[in-house]
Design a protein around this motif. Structure first.
Motif, mmCIF file in Angstrom:
data_model
loop_
_atom_site.group_PDB
_atom_site.id
_atom_site.type_symbol
_atom_site.label_atom_id
_atom_site.label_comp_id
_atom_site.label_asym_id
_atom_site.label_seq_id
_atom_site.Cartn_x
_atom_site.Cartn_y
_atom_site.Cartn_z
ATOM 1 N N GLN A 186 5.572 30.177 0.126
ATOM 2 C CA GLN A 186 7.024 30.221 0.040
ATOM 3 C C GLN A 186 7.641 28.830 0.118
ATOM 4 O OE1 GLN A 186 9.264 32.236 -0.808
ATOM 5 N NE2 GLN A 186 11.034 30.986 -0.219
ATOM 6 N N GLU A 187 7.127 27.978 1.021
ATOM 7 C CA GLU A 187 7.703 26.645 1.143
ATOM 8 C C GLU A 187 6.685 25.682 1.721
ATOM 9 O OE1 GLU A 187 10.979 27.792 3.709
ATOM 10 O OE2 GLU A 187 10.060 26.718 5.380
ATOM 11 N N ALA A 188 6.940 24.398 1.486
ATOM 12 C CA ALA A 188 6.054 23.359 2.007
ATOM 13 C C ALA A 188 6.887 22.117 2.309
ATOM 14 C CB ALA A 188 4.952 23.024 1.008
ATOM 15 N N PHE A 189 6.398 21.342 3.267
ATOM 16 C CA PHE A 189 7.103 20.137 3.686
ATOM 17 C C PHE A 189 6.069 19.073 4.037
ATOM 18 C CE2 PHE A 189 8.262 17.697 7.513
ATOM 19 C CZ PHE A 189 9.325 16.956 7.025
ATOM 20 N N MET A 190 6.407 17.815 3.764
ATOM 21 C CA MET A 190 5.527 16.698 4.106
ATOM 22 C C MET A 190 6.368 15.507 4.556
ATOM 23 S SD MET A 190 4.479 13.465 3.014
ATOM 24 C CE MET A 190 4.868 13.403 1.268
ATOM 25 N N LYS A 191 5.887 14.828 5.603
ATOM 26 C CA LYS A 191 6.487 13.553 5.996
ATOM 27 C C LYS A 191 5.364 12.601 6.350
ATOM 28 C CE LYS A 191 9.804 11.264 9.023
ATOM 29 N NZ LYS A 191 10.808 11.428 10.109
ATOM 30 N N GLY A 192 5.385 11.413 5.745
ATOM 31 C CA GLY A 192 4.342 10.429 6.002
ATOM 32 C C GLY A 192 4.930 9.084 6.365
ATOM 33 N N ASN A 193 4.363 8.454 7.367
ATOM 34 C CA ASN A 193 4.773 7.109 7.780
ATOM 35 C C ASN A 193 3.625 6.147 7.494
ATOM 36 O OD1 ASN A 193 6.020 9.154 10.031
ATOM 37 N ND2 ASN A 193 7.462 7.570 9.436
ATOM 38 N N THR A 194 3.882 5.193 6.612
ATOM 39 C CA THR A 194 2.847 4.248 6.186
ATOM 40 C C THR A 194 2.973 2.942 6.949
ATOM 41 O OG1 THR A 194 2.880 5.218 3.981
ATOM 42 C CG2 THR A 194 1.846 3.065 4.204
ATOM 43 N N ILE A 195 1.822 2.368 7.279
ATOM 44 C CA ILE A 195 1.802 1.085 7.982
ATOM 45 C C ILE A 195 1.644 -0.030 6.955
ATOM 46 C CG2 ILE A 195 0.597 -0.309 9.699
ATOM 47 C CD1 ILE A 195 -0.409 2.324 10.916
ATOM 48 N N TYR A 196 2.659 -0.878 6.815
ATOM 49 C CA TYR A 196 2.540 -2.040 5.937
ATOM 50 C C TYR A 196 3.485 -3.128 6.445
ATOM 51 C CZ TYR A 196 2.358 -5.108 1.920
ATOM 52 O OH TYR A 196 2.187 -6.201 1.119
ATOM 53 N N LYS A 197 2.914 -4.085 7.203
ATOM 54 C CA LYS A 197 3.683 -5.196 7.757
ATOM 55 C C LYS A 197 4.907 -4.647 8.489
ATOM 56 C CE LYS A 197 1.986 -8.491 4.326
ATOM 57 N NZ LYS A 197 2.329 -9.463 3.268
ATOM 58 N N LYS A 198 6.106 -5.125 8.126
ATOM 59 C CA LYS A 198 7.323 -4.655 8.787
ATOM 60 C C LYS A 198 8.193 -3.815 7.865
ATOM 61 C CE LYS A 198 7.573 -8.644 11.931
ATOM 62 N NZ LYS A 198 8.414 -9.773 12.404
ATOM 63 N N GLU A 199 7.610 -3.316 6.806
ATOM 64 C CA GLU A 199 8.432 -2.631 5.804
ATOM 65 C C GLU A 199 8.608 -1.143 6.080
ATOM 66 O OE1 GLU A 199 7.261 -3.533 1.863
ATOM 67 O OE2 GLU A 199 7.516 -5.673 2.111
ATOM 68 N N ASN A 200 7.734 -0.534 6.893
ATOM 69 C CA ASN A 200 7.897 0.832 7.369
ATOM 70 C C ASN A 200 8.222 1.842 6.271
ATOM 71 O OD1 ASN A 200 7.623 -0.131 10.074
ATOM 72 N ND2 ASN A 200 9.782 -0.722 10.051
ATOM 73 N N PRO A 201 7.413 1.945 5.237
ATOM 74 C CA PRO A 201 7.694 2.951 4.210
ATOM 75 C C PRO A 201 7.540 4.368 4.777
ATOM 76 C CG PRO A 201 6.110 1.305 3.449
ATOM 77 C CD PRO A 201 6.230 1.142 4.922
ATOM 78 N N THR A 202 8.500 5.232 4.467
ATOM 79 C CA THR A 202 8.471 6.623 4.909
ATOM 80 C C THR A 202 8.689 7.525 3.699
ATOM 81 O OG1 THR A 202 9.373 6.050 7.072
ATOM 82 C CG2 THR A 202 9.515 8.357 6.404
ATOM 83 N N THR A 203 7.826 8.520 3.551
ATOM 84 C CA THR A 203 7.947 9.466 2.442
ATOM 85 C C THR A 203 8.188 10.864 2.996
ATOM 86 O OG1 THR A 203 5.530 9.742 2.429
ATOM 87 C CG2 THR A 203 6.460 8.136 0.915
ATOM 88 N N THR A 204 9.077 11.600 2.337
ATOM 89 C CA THR A 204 9.400 12.954 2.759
ATOM 90 C C THR A 204 9.536 13.832 1.517
ATOM 91 O OG1 THR A 204 10.699 11.975 4.548
ATOM 92 C CG2 THR A 204 10.912 14.340 4.211
ATOM 93 N N THR A 205 8.977 15.039 1.607
ATOM 94 C CA THR A 205 9.042 15.985 0.486
ATOM 95 C C THR A 205 9.264 17.386 1.022
ATOM 96 O OG1 THR A 205 7.417 14.649 -0.713
ATOM 97 C CG2 THR A 205 7.863 16.838 -1.569
ATOM 98 N N VAL A 206 10.111 18.153 0.347
ATOM 99 C CA VAL A 206 10.271 19.564 0.675
ATOM 100 C C VAL A 206 10.218 20.382 -0.616
ATOM 101 C CG1 VAL A 206 12.801 19.591 0.552
ATOM 102 C CG2 VAL A 206 11.605 21.235 2.010
ATOM 103 N N TYR A 207 9.621 21.564 -0.529
ATOM 104 C CA TYR A 207 9.485 22.452 -1.691
ATOM 105 C C TYR A 207 9.859 23.880 -1.278
ATOM 106 C CZ TYR A 207 7.254 25.826 -4.769
ATOM 107 O OH TYR A 207 7.022 26.905 -5.574
ATOM 108 N N ILE A 208 10.622 24.577 -2.138
ATOM 109 C CA ILE A 208 11.001 25.976 -1.907
ATOM 110 C C ILE A 208 10.691 26.774 -3.170
ATOM 111 C CG2 ILE A 208 12.835 27.573 -1.269
ATOM 112 C CD1 ILE A 208 12.413 25.616 0.909
ATOM 113 N N THR A 209 10.024 27.918 -3.035
ATOM 114 C CA THR A 209 9.685 28.777 -4.175
ATOM 115 C C THR A 209 10.882 29.628 -4.588
ATOM 116 O OG1 THR A 209 7.343 28.927 -3.591
ATOM 117 C CG2 THR A 209 8.235 30.696 -4.939
ATOM 118 N N SER A 210 11.109 29.713 -5.895
ATOM 119 C CA SER A 210 12.163 30.585 -6.417
ATOM 120 C C SER A 210 11.610 31.742 -7.235
ATOM 121 C CB SER A 210 13.135 29.776 -7.287
ATOM 122 O OG SER A 210 12.450 29.191 -8.387
ATOM 123 N N LYS A 211 10.360 31.616 -7.718
ATOM 124 C CA LYS A 211 9.801 32.647 -8.596
ATOM 125 C C LYS A 211 8.284 32.651 -8.477
ATOM 126 C CE LYS A 211 9.601 33.924 -13.529
ATOM 127 N NZ LYS A 211 9.957 33.483 -14.899
#
Length: 479
Positions: A220-245
């Motif tokens: 039905q749904e999925a979610f992801m959050k990732g925190n990457t280590i790279y010097k002082k740049e602190n990249p953060t990725t977030t994804t959410v998915y919801i099923t409609s059909k």
């Protein structure tokens, strides 16, 4: 009051009761019986035929308030039956992209964003913490019963027993339906993860939820959050998915050319379409905001990113060159353009073969500069070395499937032979022309074969004479 005790006295002492009411004490077990029953019912609770999900997805990539990538997308996901043991596939229907970027930072790539659902699907992935033969590596604790996504569930927390493991340490919570013993959902945390390349993630969080249709449970749904280590740049990725059909009839895997693959760069995937579809998608994605998974970025954040982008002095961005399919390299097995003549019996034919490493740089459009270096294994103390400098032009065929790339080339080669036992050497500098062909295995890896024609003479006295062809075969990797 104090009384002196004497043997001829009798004392009658009355004590008054006093008590304090304690809070309720609940003794919970490990939940192993519940977990084992849920694992045993996976085949019954989840689809034994493939199905296709259609849903809305929102991806966000944020770095140091200087770099924003946001993509709303409509995707389809092909999910094979649980028993098939095949990979899930993701197909992009359309997306819209909003990017605010300090151009000096774009050489860090986001890979795998659209594959959140396949990564989060604990059932299809047969994750070790719900695999009967591997649960011994984890410890489980039954916490309570409660409502979760409108189902009455058992809540079981788990973590790895070996706390010293540094790579992909795992913990989380499982939600098991009290009626069917299906896994209704899970919240999983992975620590110290390196899924792609060399940039580690300090923490990678996934949420997955399933819902029943009849007696079968689907994503039905999925979610992801990732925190990457790279010097002082602190990249953060977030994804959410919801099923409609959900489609379950007449299901076929997607065409190869439509599949988003593991190493595809998320920022480079663009497929605009019907703009009227986004109102429905926004309504669907707003459900995720109830769970505090993902929300639209405030104007304060986006204004700050724009200000930072405009105020930061442009840095050298030569590394960006390597993120846009401008740099390829190869590892191949080569037959050198020589034959053995008048040689002692101890010289093996294997000396004519060796390995080659190539690097290819895009100069303009489909034109590449190729540099290749090769050598043999030094069998019989005979060493071959060759350096090649070529110009090539890529011609791509069959782009919608496993692409075939033909690359005619011409250039100059430097060949040397050193026979140490015989104190013999040979040298040749010569022009060469030929064609290589690459058959795509994945978007980043292809099988490579090349045939070149050359005419040269060897200076020096050796046990070898030139031939007219050079052949090599191996793999070509795109970056």
């Amino acid at each position: 009051m104090f009384l002196n005790f004497a043997g001829d006295y009798t004392f009658d002492i009355e004590l008054r009761a006093s008590y304090v009411e304690l809070t309720e004490v609940r003794i919970m077990g490990t939940g192993s019986t519940i977990l084992k029953k849920a694992i045993s019912r996976i085949h019954a609770n989840y689809p034994q035929r493939p199905y296709i999900l259609t849903g809305a997805m929102r991806l966000q990539y944020l770095r140091n308030r200087s770099d924003l990538f946001n993509s709303d997308a409509i995707v389809q996901i092909y999910v094979p039956s649980y028993s098939a043991n095949k990979q899930e596939e993701v197909k992009l229907i359309q997306n819209k992209i909003d990017t605010i970027t300090d151009k000096s930072l774009i050489f860090i790539k986001w890979i795998g964003g659209y594959l959140t659902v396949p990564h989060a699907d604990i059932i299809h992935n047969r994750e070790s913490f719900i695999t009967a033969s591997k649960v011994k590596d984890f410890q489980y604790q039954l916490m309570q019963k409660r409502m979760y996504h409108n189902r009455n569930v058992y809540v079981i927390n788990f973590s790895q027993r070996d706390s010293t493991q540094k790579q992909k340490a795992t913990s989380g919570t499982l939600y098991i339906d009290t009626a069917t013993y299906a896994f209704v959902g899970a919240d999983i945390s992975y620590f110290n993860v390196t899924r792609y390349g060399t940039l580690p993630k300090s923490k990678l969080q996934y949420h997955i939820a399933y819902r029943p249709l009849g007696n079968t449970w689907y994503i039905q749904e999925a979610f992801m959050k990732g925190n990457t280590i790279y010097k002082k740049e602190n990249p953060t990725t977030t994804t959410v998915y919801i099923t409609s059909k959900i489609d379950t009839a007449y299901i076929e895997p997607f065409a190869y050319g439509d599949i988003i693959q593991e190493n595809d760069i998320t920022q480079n995937i663009s497929k605009p379409g019907d703009s009227t579809i986004w109102l429905k998608a926004d309504t669907l994605l707003s459900h995720s905001e109830r769970y505090n998974y993902l929300s639209k970025l405030s104007a304060d954040i986006t204004d700050t990113i724009r200000a930072n982008r405009n105020s930061v002095k442009q840095k050298s961005n030569w590394l960006n060159y390597f993120t846009k399919d401008n740099f390829h390299y190869s590892l191949t097995f080569i037959r050198f353009p020589v034959n053995i003549i008048n040689a002692p019996t101890h010289i093996s034919n294997f000396v004519k073969y060796g390995f080659q490493i190539g690097t290819y740089f895009r100069l303009y459009k489909s034109m590449f500069f190729q540099f290749e270096g090769s050598g043999n294994t030094g069998t019989n103390k005979i060493n071959f070395s060759q350096y090649a400098f070529h110009l090539s032009n890529d011609i791509v065929l069959n782009k919608s499937a496993h692409a075939i790339t033909l690359a005619p080339y011409l250039g100059y080669n430097l060949l040397s032979i050193d026979e140490k036992n015989e104190n013999k050497t040979g040298r040749a500098n010569y022009f060469v022309y030929g064609t290589s062909g690459a058959y795509e295995i994945t978007h980043n890896v292809s099988f490579l074969i090349s045939v070149a024609l050359n005419h040269f003479t060897l200076s020096g006295n050796t046990h070898f004479q030139p031939t007219n062809t050079t052949i090599f075969a191996g793999v070509l990797v795109k970056r």
